[in-house]
Design a protein around this motif. Sequence first.
Motif, PDB file in Angstrom:
ATOM      1  N   GLN A 119      47.322  32.820  40.222  1.00 52.43           N
ATOM      2  CA  GLN A 119      46.700  33.790  39.928  1.00 52.43           C
ATOM      3  C   GLN A 119      46.681  34.884  41.114  1.00 52.43           C
ATOM      4  OE1 GLN A 119      43.585  34.879  36.756  1.00 52.43           O
ATOM      5  NE2 GLN A 119      44.565  36.197  36.344  1.00 52.43           N
ATOM      6  N   VAL A 120      45.827  33.826  42.059  1.00 59.08           N
ATOM      7  CA  VAL A 120      45.714  34.855  43.449  1.00 59.08           C
ATOM      8  C   VAL A 120      46.727  35.040  43.847  1.00 59.08           C
ATOM      9  CG1 VAL A 120      44.564  34.236  45.987  1.00 59.08           C
ATOM     10  CG2 VAL A 120      43.617  33.339  44.116  1.00 59.08           C
ATOM     11  N   ARG A 121      47.729  34.215  44.454  1.00 60.58           N
ATOM     12  CA  ARG A 121      48.595  35.415  44.468  1.00 60.58           C
ATOM     13  C   ARG A 121      49.189  36.031  44.109  1.00 60.58           C
ATOM     14  NH1 ARG A 121      52.939  30.780  46.432  1.00 60.58           N
ATOM     15  NH2 ARG A 121      54.484  32.566  46.822  1.00 60.58           N
ATOM     16  N   LEU A 122      49.379  36.389  42.739  1.00 55.82           N
ATOM     17  CA  LEU A 122      49.856  36.946  41.444  1.00 55.82           C
ATOM     18  C   LEU A 122      49.278  38.417  42.495  1.00 55.82           C
ATOM     19  CD1 LEU A 122      51.954  37.618  39.785  1.00 55.82           C
ATOM     20  CD2 LEU A 122      50.774  37.797  38.115  1.00 55.82           C
ATOM     21  N   GLN A 123      47.626  38.066  42.226  1.00 54.33           N
ATOM     22  CA  GLN A 123      47.496  39.099  42.595  1.00 54.33           C
ATOM     23  C   GLN A 123      46.387  40.386  44.004  1.00 54.33           C
ATOM     24  OE1 GLN A 123      43.827  38.980  39.167  1.00 54.33           O
ATOM     25  NE2 GLN A 123      45.490  38.950  37.363  1.00 54.33           N
ATOM     26  N   LEU A 124      46.666  39.384  44.671  1.00 57.79           N
ATOM     27  CA  LEU A 124      46.219  39.923  45.991  1.00 57.79           C
ATOM     28  C   LEU A 124      46.121  40.979  46.044  1.00 57.79           C
ATOM     29  CD1 LEU A 124      44.734  38.479  48.204  1.00 57.79           C
ATOM     30  CD2 LEU A 124      46.227  37.606  48.989  1.00 57.79           C
ATOM     31  N   PRO A 125      48.150  41.104  46.430  1.00 56.33           N
ATOM     32  CA  PRO A 125      47.775  42.533  46.394  1.00 56.33           C
ATOM     33  C   PRO A 125      47.119  44.431  45.907  1.00 56.33           C
ATOM     34  CG  PRO A 125      49.797  41.598  46.934  1.00 56.33           C
ATOM     35  CD  PRO A 125      49.384  40.812  45.881  1.00 56.33           C
ATOM     36  N   ASP A 126      47.122  44.292  44.907  1.00 58.72           N
ATOM     37  CA  ASP A 126      46.170  44.427  43.823  1.00 58.72           C
ATOM     38  C   ASP A 126      44.689  44.505  44.478  1.00 58.72           C
ATOM     39  OD1 ASP A 126      45.920  46.706  41.971  1.00 58.72           O
ATOM     40  OD2 ASP A 126      45.764  45.123  40.900  1.00 58.72           O
ATOM     41  N   VAL A 127      44.268  43.273  44.664  1.00 59.36           N
ATOM     42  CA  VAL A 127      43.342  42.733  44.913  1.00 59.36           C
ATOM     43  C   VAL A 127      42.068  43.683  46.441  1.00 59.36           C
ATOM     44  CG1 VAL A 127      41.154  41.066  45.481  1.00 59.36           C
ATOM     45  CG2 VAL A 127      42.421  41.191  43.254  1.00 59.36           C
ATOM     46  N   GLN A 128      43.455  43.410  47.138  1.00 63.20           N
ATOM     47  CA  GLN A 128      43.086  44.400  48.726  1.00 63.20           C
ATOM     48  C   GLN A 128      43.305  45.615  48.695  1.00 63.20           C
ATOM     49  OE1 GLN A 128      46.545  42.045  51.066  1.00 63.20           O
ATOM     50  NE2 GLN A 128      45.086  41.187  50.806  1.00 63.20           N
ATOM     51  N   ALA A 129      43.889  45.767  47.544  1.00 64.84           N
ATOM     52  CA  ALA A 129      44.424  47.815  47.254  1.00 64.84           C
ATOM     53  C   ALA A 129      43.010  47.985  46.837  1.00 64.84           C
ATOM     54  CB  ALA A 129      45.713  48.354  46.429  1.00 64.84           C
ATOM     55  N   LYS A 130      42.594  47.312  44.921  1.00 65.48           N
ATOM     56  CA  LYS A 130      41.400  48.109  44.993  1.00 65.48           C
ATOM     57  C   LYS A 130      40.487  48.386  45.442  1.00 65.48           C
ATOM     58  CE  LYS A 130      42.860  47.394  40.034  1.00 65.48           C
ATOM     59  NZ  LYS A 130      42.197  46.780  38.861  1.00 65.48           N
ATOM     60  N   ALA A 289      31.347  37.128  37.957  1.00 65.75           N
ATOM     61  CA  ALA A 289      32.405  37.796  37.199  1.00 65.75           C
ATOM     62  C   ALA A 289      32.075  39.123  36.785  1.00 65.75           C
ATOM     63  CB  ALA A 289      32.391  36.887  35.526  1.00 65.75           C
ATOM     64  N   VAL A 290      30.780  39.317  36.790  1.00 67.38           N
ATOM     65  CA  VAL A 290      30.213  40.437  36.742  1.00 67.38           C
ATOM     66  C   VAL A 290      29.874  41.652  38.065  1.00 67.38           C
ATOM     67  CG1 VAL A 290      27.847  42.257  35.809  1.00 67.38           C
ATOM     68  CG2 VAL A 290      28.073  39.776  34.810  1.00 67.38           C
ATOM     69  N   PHE A 291      30.216  40.449  39.041  1.00 66.45           N
ATOM     70  CA  PHE A 291      29.571  41.518  40.151  1.00 66.45           C
ATOM     71  C   PHE A 291      31.254  42.032  40.895  1.00 66.45           C
ATOM     72  CE2 PHE A 291      31.364  40.802  44.943  1.00 66.45           C
ATOM     73  CZ  PHE A 291      30.102  41.922  45.534  1.00 66.45           C
ATOM     74  N   LEU A 292      32.719  40.896  40.474  1.00 64.18           N
ATOM     75  CA  LEU A 292      33.905  41.584  40.407  1.00 64.18           C
ATOM     76  C   LEU A 292      33.941  42.405  39.935  1.00 64.18           C
ATOM     77  CD1 LEU A 292      35.701  38.205  40.578  1.00 64.18           C
ATOM     78  CD2 LEU A 292      35.423  40.069  42.188  1.00 64.18           C
ATOM     79  N   ALA A 293      33.611  42.711  38.194  1.00 61.29           N
ATOM     80  CA  ALA A 293      34.122  43.928  37.173  1.00 61.29           C
ATOM     81  C   ALA A 293      33.348  44.778  38.290  1.00 61.29           C
ATOM     82  CB  ALA A 293      33.613  43.232  36.338  1.00 61.29           C
ATOM     83  N   LEU A 294      31.844  45.209  38.529  1.00 59.60           N
ATOM     84  CA  LEU A 294      31.659  46.134  38.713  1.00 59.60           C
ATOM     85  C   LEU A 294      32.503  46.279  39.998  1.00 59.60           C
ATOM     86  CD1 LEU A 294      28.845  48.004  39.533  1.00 59.60           C
ATOM     87  CD2 LEU A 294      28.235  46.430  41.386  1.00 59.60           C
ATOM     88  N   VAL A 295      32.875  45.878  41.370  1.00 59.97           N
ATOM     89  CA  VAL A 295      33.430  46.099  42.105  1.00 59.97           C
ATOM     90  C   VAL A 295      35.134  46.608  41.845  1.00 59.97           C
ATOM     91  CG1 VAL A 295      34.117  45.651  44.479  1.00 59.97           C
ATOM     92  CG2 VAL A 295      32.142  44.735  43.813  1.00 59.97           C
ATOM     93  N   TYR A 296      35.211  46.321  41.033  1.00 60.24           N
ATOM     94  CA  TYR A 296      36.412  46.039  40.759  1.00 60.24           C
ATOM     95  C   TYR A 296      36.893  47.107  39.522  1.00 60.24           C
ATOM     96  CZ  TYR A 296      37.900  43.085  44.563  1.00 60.24           C
ATOM     97  OH  TYR A 296      37.270  42.103  45.146  1.00 60.24           O
TER      98      TYR A 296
END
Length: 398
Positions: A119-130, A289-296
């Motif tokens: 999942q890290v490899r799959l969502q890494l580009p989207d996570v970097q963009a966000k 988990a809450v921090f990730l939701a807040l950032v992204y």
Amino acid sequence: MSDNPRPRFRNPFRHEPPSTHRTVQIESDEAVPWPLRVTAAYSWRLLVIAGAVALFIWLVMLLKLLVIPLMIGILITALVWPGFQLMVRARFPRWLAITVTIAGTLGIVVGLFWLVIWQVRLQLPDVQAKTQEALDQFRLFLVDGPLHLSAEQIDGYIQQGLNLLTEQASLLWNAAGAVTGTAAHIVTGTLLAFFILICLLADGGGIWRWTLKVFPRRARPAVDAAATNGWATVVNYARTQLAVAAIDAVGIGVGAALLGVPLAIPVAVLVFLGAFVPIVGAVLTGTFAVFLALVYNGWWIALAMLGVVLLVQQVEGHVLQPIMMGAAVKVHPLAVVLVVTGGAMIAGIPGALFAVPLAAFVNVAAVTISTGAWRTGEEPQADLIWSTVPRERPRRNR
């Protein structure tokens, strides 16, 4: 022949009953008030106990490269023990039960790591963009918001923050190196923990019988009963924490996936691992988990994620624990937090992980000996940090 009887030979190895005569007190002793004498008697005994505990902790820290793999091997053995015993009782060959247990454990660990990497490899580009988008929005807020900072001030604060992170990372890296050592030490510790797991599954009873010979013969029954109850407590604790950790991970992971929070599977795995540190670990991983939701995802998704985490924690505390353990759990949250914090202060993450099961083992073993339950073989009737079996609820008369 003389009428005087010959003196009898005194056997120095014969047990003599203790003398019942009280020690003669001198005038200076009589001048000391009785409460002060009692306080002094307690004080020097407490100092001796504190010294023994400090010496034990010092030896543990000195031999941490051996103690940590040993504790990890024992804890993993407690986790897999119920399934292993089930196969042994089903008349599986012991070698086959050991092979299935170890293969299953390795399969679960490798599977979890594969899911995280996938999942890290799959969502890494989207996570970097966000991440870049979130940083740009935050920078725009600093400029146009109530603070009215300039670009130069923002760059200066960012540079100070990066310098602080670099310093802290260096400190953390040095602390991690002091605790875990080099990569070679980590690999050695992993192999040692794996070898200890195999040995405990193959001949745990024989190892304990050999260890029992270290104690005096008269003390062996009490030590054996105390250790048996303590081991049952650790197995019960590990089984309960495993079930609770799995349910927490599924609940928070599914909630994060439904809310669109990125990296839901790594969050679930992190929650699963953190839940083995009671109360504290679940809170910290849920906060991540809450921090990730807040950032992204923004404030509303973060609030929803916080609601999911709080709901899972409430279900764990008020539904899962009572159903799985009945009235057996006698753990006060304050005691757990203090034990975990003390373990973390002494030995970092390993100390926080092993603090509660170690405290539960010591408590049950001490109660077994102090109550005399080792003579009857019954469950010790006293307040325990973690009991070995659920107590039966009283039935209502129909």
